[in-house]
Design an enzyme around this catalytic site. Structure first.
Site, short mmCIF file in Angstrom:
data_model
loop_
_atom_site.label_atom_id
_atom_site.label_comp_id
_atom_site.label_asym_id
_atom_site.label_seq_id
_atom_site.Cartn_x
_atom_site.Cartn_y
_atom_site.Cartn_z
N GLY A 1 0.82 -1.21 0.00
CA GLY A 1 0.00 0.00 0.00
C GLY A 1 0.85 1.26 0.00
O GLY A 1 0.95 1.94 1.02
N SER B 1 1.36 3.44 -3.41
CA SER B 1 0.87 4.41 -4.39
C SER B 1 -0.51 4.95 -4.01
O SER B 1 -1.35 4.23 -3.47
CB SER B 1 0.79 3.78 -5.78
OG SER B 1 2.08 3.43 -6.24
N GLU C 1 12.47 -4.27 -4.60
CA GLU C 1 11.27 -4.42 -5.41
C GLU C 1 11.51 -5.27 -6.65
O GLU C 1 10.64 -6.02 -7.07
CB GLU C 1 10.73 -3.04 -5.82
CG GLU C 1 9.36 -3.11 -6.46
CD GLU C 1 8.72 -1.74 -6.60
OE1 GLU C 1 7.50 -1.69 -6.77
OE2 GLU C 1 9.44 -0.73 -6.54
N GLU D 1 8.87 7.12 -17.42
CA GLU D 1 9.39 8.47 -17.23
C GLU D 1 10.25 8.58 -15.97
O GLU D 1 11.33 9.19 -15.98
CB GLU D 1 8.22 9.47 -17.15
CG GLU D 1 7.46 9.67 -18.45
CD GLU D 1 6.53 8.51 -18.78
OE1 GLU D 1 6.07 8.43 -19.92
OE2 GLU D 1 6.27 7.68 -17.87
#
Length: 378
Positions: free
Chosen positions: A124, A126, A241, A361
């Site tokens: 949890g 974003s 990650e 990006e």
């Protein structure tokens, strides 16, 4: 970096290959719920064989595999056709974070059930207005006796519909600078204050979810790393990650590329020099992806922590996968756009690669600043 395996690594690979050959995963069911149960059973079989947490220390139930052995595991898993364990976020993110920041009670409570897939984890981080800017999150946690009362919203939460626990970062100090007012919580998903709303993708699958959190309660004992230290704890999670996933993804990309070669050969498209050039380019990109993933290992061995290579691998994989699936569609023709065909799913699913796990990006900024040494964008 020397990519020649030593005797111990070869023995590790051979043992794993023997186990995978004796324990084939079978065919993945088409619908998501059945696939979830199939992958859960697969992780339990991995755990029974001692393979669920190969990179975890032996003291926590893992195999204590080296970095190279962990890379071998993900490569061989990909080659076998077996899926990633259902509790991948728990194995790669929650578990390693608790090993660094968790207290003894938290480790004893959660690490065994992560390995066994008894309790699934989601992340949890974003939020609708803070997807790539973690420090800009607005979810609030207010102390109430021995609990924290949490209210806010999270988005792009993979696997939340199956999860028992959530690695949650929330703001506990509204007056502190945004990086300093955060705390890291272990939130029980099975309570009235947490609502999971699926986000159905272009493929038709509800792979991601929104979390609506309305006065959910988290015991103070479920704070990880201390109140106000959430930014540092979250960085530990983010550093892990992409651990190992690059090796799994590059093998699967090679397998997908081999299928494109087969399609081109069957249709006669290999005789078209334009198609041949594009296939050659994809072959080179796939090899570069594999070597860049291994290069990242040498950085960890040298400096003790992941470098920007993880961002580079993810960036290269997402862009290459989109090019690969588009070329497949060009070769296969209209059948690639027909619902429920293998290539239609691959083509549609690749559209999300540039968003998930760090947007293209943001990853370009990381590579520009940390690899090329260019000035910060802002």
């Amino acid at each position: 970096m020397d990519l020649t395996f030593n005797d111990d690594q070869l023995a590790f690979r051979d043992e794993l290959r023997e186990w995978l050959a004796a324990n084939p995963p079978g065919d993945e069911p088409a619908d998501e719920d059945s696939s979830y149960h199939w992958r859960t059973e697969w992780q339990r079989r991995l755990n029974d064989g001692g393979w669920a947490g190969v990179h975890w220390p032996k003291e926590y139930g893992g195999r204590g595999a080296s970095l190279m052995e962990t890379a071998i595991f993900f490569e061989e898993l990909g080659r076998s056709g077996g899926p990633l364990p259902v509790n991948t976020l728990g194995l790669l993110l929650a578990g390693p974070t608790l090993m660094v920041w968790g207290d003894d009670r938290q480790k004893e409570r959660h690490l065994p059930t992560i390995l066994s897939a008894e309790e699934i984890w989601c992340q949890g981080f974003s939020e609708p207005e803070a997807g790539s800017d973690l420090a800009g999150l607005k979810t609030r946690a207010v102390k109430d006796g021995d609990d924290w009362v949490v209210t806010g919203q999270k988005v792009w939460t993979s696997g939340a519909q199956y999860s028992k626990w959530c690695m949650l970062v929330a703001r506990t100090d509204q007056d502190a600078p945004k990086h300093k007012g955060l705390s890291y919580f272990l939130m029980d998903m099975e309570q009235d204050g947490v609502e999971v709303v699926p986000l159905r993708q272009i493929t038709g699958d509800p792979e991601f979810n929104e979390l609506f959190i309305e006065e959910a309660r988290i015991p103070d004992e479920n704070v990880v790393g201390g109140v106000g230290n959430g930014w540092k704890v979250a960085l530990t999670t983010l550093m892990n990650e992409r651990a190992g996933l690059g090796f799994f993804l590059q093998v699967r990309m090679r397998q997908l590329l081999d299928r494109v070669f087969d399609e081109a050969a069957a249709s006669g498209a290999l005789d078209d020099p334009r198609i041949a050039d594009k296939l050659a380019d994809l072959h080179l990109r796939t090899e570069i992806l594999r070597l860049t993933a291994y290069r990242g290992l040498s950085v960890i061995e040298q400096y003790g922590q992941p470098g920007p290579e993880g961002s580079l691998v993810k960036l290269m994989w997402s862009e290459t996968n989109k090019q690969l699936t588009q070329l497949a569609a060009d070769i296969v023709g209209p059948d690639a756009l027909t619902k429920d065909t293998p290539w239609s799913y691959e083509l549609l699913r690749a559209r999300g690669n540039s968003i998930e796990g760090g947007t293209t990006e943001i990853l370009k900024n990381i590579v520009a600043e940390r690899v090329l040494g260019l000035p910060r964008a802002r």
